[in-house]
Enzyme design. Sequence first.
Site, PDB file in Angstrom:
ATOM      1  N   HIS A   1       0.848  -1.192   0.000  1.00  0.00           N
ATOM      2  CA  HIS A   1       0.000   0.000   0.000  1.00  0.00           C
ATOM      3  C   HIS A   1       0.886   1.245   0.000  1.00  0.00           C
ATOM      4  CE1 HIS A   1      -2.500   3.092   2.299  1.00  0.00           C
ATOM      5  NE2 HIS A   1      -3.125   2.932   1.160  1.00  0.00           N
ATOM      6  N   SER A   2       0.604   2.175  -0.902  1.00  0.00           N
ATOM      7  CA  SER A   2       1.303   3.461  -0.942  1.00  0.00           C
ATOM      8  C   SER A   2       2.810   3.249  -1.116  1.00  0.00           C
ATOM      9  CB  SER A   2       0.975   4.248   0.331  1.00  0.00           C
ATOM     10  OG  SER A   2       1.446   5.568   0.259  1.00  0.00           O
TER      11      SER A   2
END
EC number: 3.1.1.3
Length: 615
Positions: free
Chosen positions: A254-255
């Site tokens: 994520h990210s």
Amino acid sequence: MRYAVYWDEPPSEVRRCTWFYKGDKDNKYVPYSESFSQVLEETYMLAVTLDEWKKKLESPNREIIVLHNPKLMVHYQPVAGSDEWGSTSTEQGRPRSVKRGVENIPVDIHCGEPLQIDHLVFVVHGIGPACDLRFRSIVQCVNDFRNVSLNLLRTHFKKAQENQQIGRVEFLPVNWHSPLHSTGVDVDLQRITLPSINRLRHFTNDTILDVFFYNSPTYCQTIVDTVASEMNRIYTLFLQRNPDFKGGVSIAGHSLGSLILFDILTNQKDSFGDIDSEKGSLGTIEDQGDVPTLEEDLKKLQLSEFSPVFEKEKVDKAALALCTEKDLQEMGIPLGPRKKILNHFRTRKNSMGVNRPATSASEVNSPKENGDYLDVGIGQVSVKYPRLNYKPEIFFAFGSPIGMFLTVRGLRRIDPNYKFPTCKGFFNIYHPFDPVAYRIEPMVAPEIEFEPMLIPHHKGRKRMHLELREGFTRMSMDLKNNLLGSLRMAWKSFTRAPYPALQASETAEETEAEPESSSEKSSGLCLGSSDSSHPEVNTEETPVEVKEDLPINVGMLNGGQRIDYVLQEKPIESFNEYLFALQSHLCYWESEDTVLLVLKEIYQTQGIFLDQPLQ
């Protein structure tokens, strides 16, 4: 007590719940401790047996419970200051209701997980210790992801579960934030942090600075080592605890976590020979030696006659890379060959990363000599990327800034033939309002404009507001095309020549006069699907339509499949994109659409499909 195995977490209590009281704020029933529940149960049974009620008990927190009758039991909180005077009033304040047993309580009791594990997925978090708007850790967010996947397996893979073809997918969190900030960097930052706006500065130090840490050689090495070693450790421990596990492994980030995984996958080094044999179009693997390679380069440039000049001056390949145009002029090399040699070695030096101490897998394979493609690893921090103990099946990126970082590093385009050395699949999944997310496919095919793949709703349809919007757009396009088509046909019938000999030339003119309308009709074909909403297309125009509707080549990064997948925004989110921007970046943990796409792609590798394929 419950103890965590795969991650660090304080032991938590497992409580058997028999007596409850209703809380003040959330209006839910809260269980008493086991010891006090036992006292309440004994008092209750005594009152029932003797039929003597209005029993009073005092809880460990100095709270008073009164059992008036089997249907009326209340709980009074202590009054402030009562302890100082040694007396407690039981009739002050609003009483809470007390309940015995779980009847008529909407309790979400977990029904357990299938024992069989088909696939293992490691999930790497982004910046900061909190992963959602409720400031929960990666462990809690992955718990949500796991629970959503179990629910979707029961609803969308029901047939496969009934046939005992599948069990479940296990998602395990990987935490790198805590080891990074335990290096003492927080203490050093605190010394130089200004005392004003303390909370904002603390938030910045704890979250946003993780991006700068990753661009620092010192801390980048810590981060990639932590992520890789943690995944290897958990994988080894998982195999020890599940010796019968035969499934594959995938990874999700994520990210910033997705960028970390992208760099690690790009720099896996166990497939040099395979890459050379499979992907010859990526550029040849050139020997880093001296004289033979220099002779081959000059032969390739059709400048073999200058080899004796370089041999006479004892200039090898490394020395030639340091030569200037003036040096070559003094050696007696004419202007044309001089420019060719300088351009060739300058391009090769830039693309191959000669000045970098470590050579990654992408550096060996990605660059082309004409400079059209730069290597995928350009601009990466010069660290030693660790090796994973397994080959991931698929890499899922949620709300990923990979495209932005590659562009900032100087990479204009990804070679369509490039793929990860050890990973077959790559899915870039994002919310349309996510401010951190960027696309990947335009870097592979920059000459074509096309939309990302729309992720189906988990209930098998598009969201209603999107259907309405597309319906209005399609209606306006149909009206426009029908009106233009009617006018065109009327004009043709009015001006058509009566002689058959002129029909062929007329058809040619018609085909040439309509590229604009053809492009309009094919504007909705960005996903490579056929469009049947224009029945007025003539058979003579079919070659033009086929030419416009060629399948999109998005490269081999995902095995030839599409890479970018966009979620459908909710109706409330479409009212104000800016208001829901931050929430959109943190929405993936509880998104059924995201989890269903992950499950669908994982089980497709095992030949298992959804009960009803979503369109």
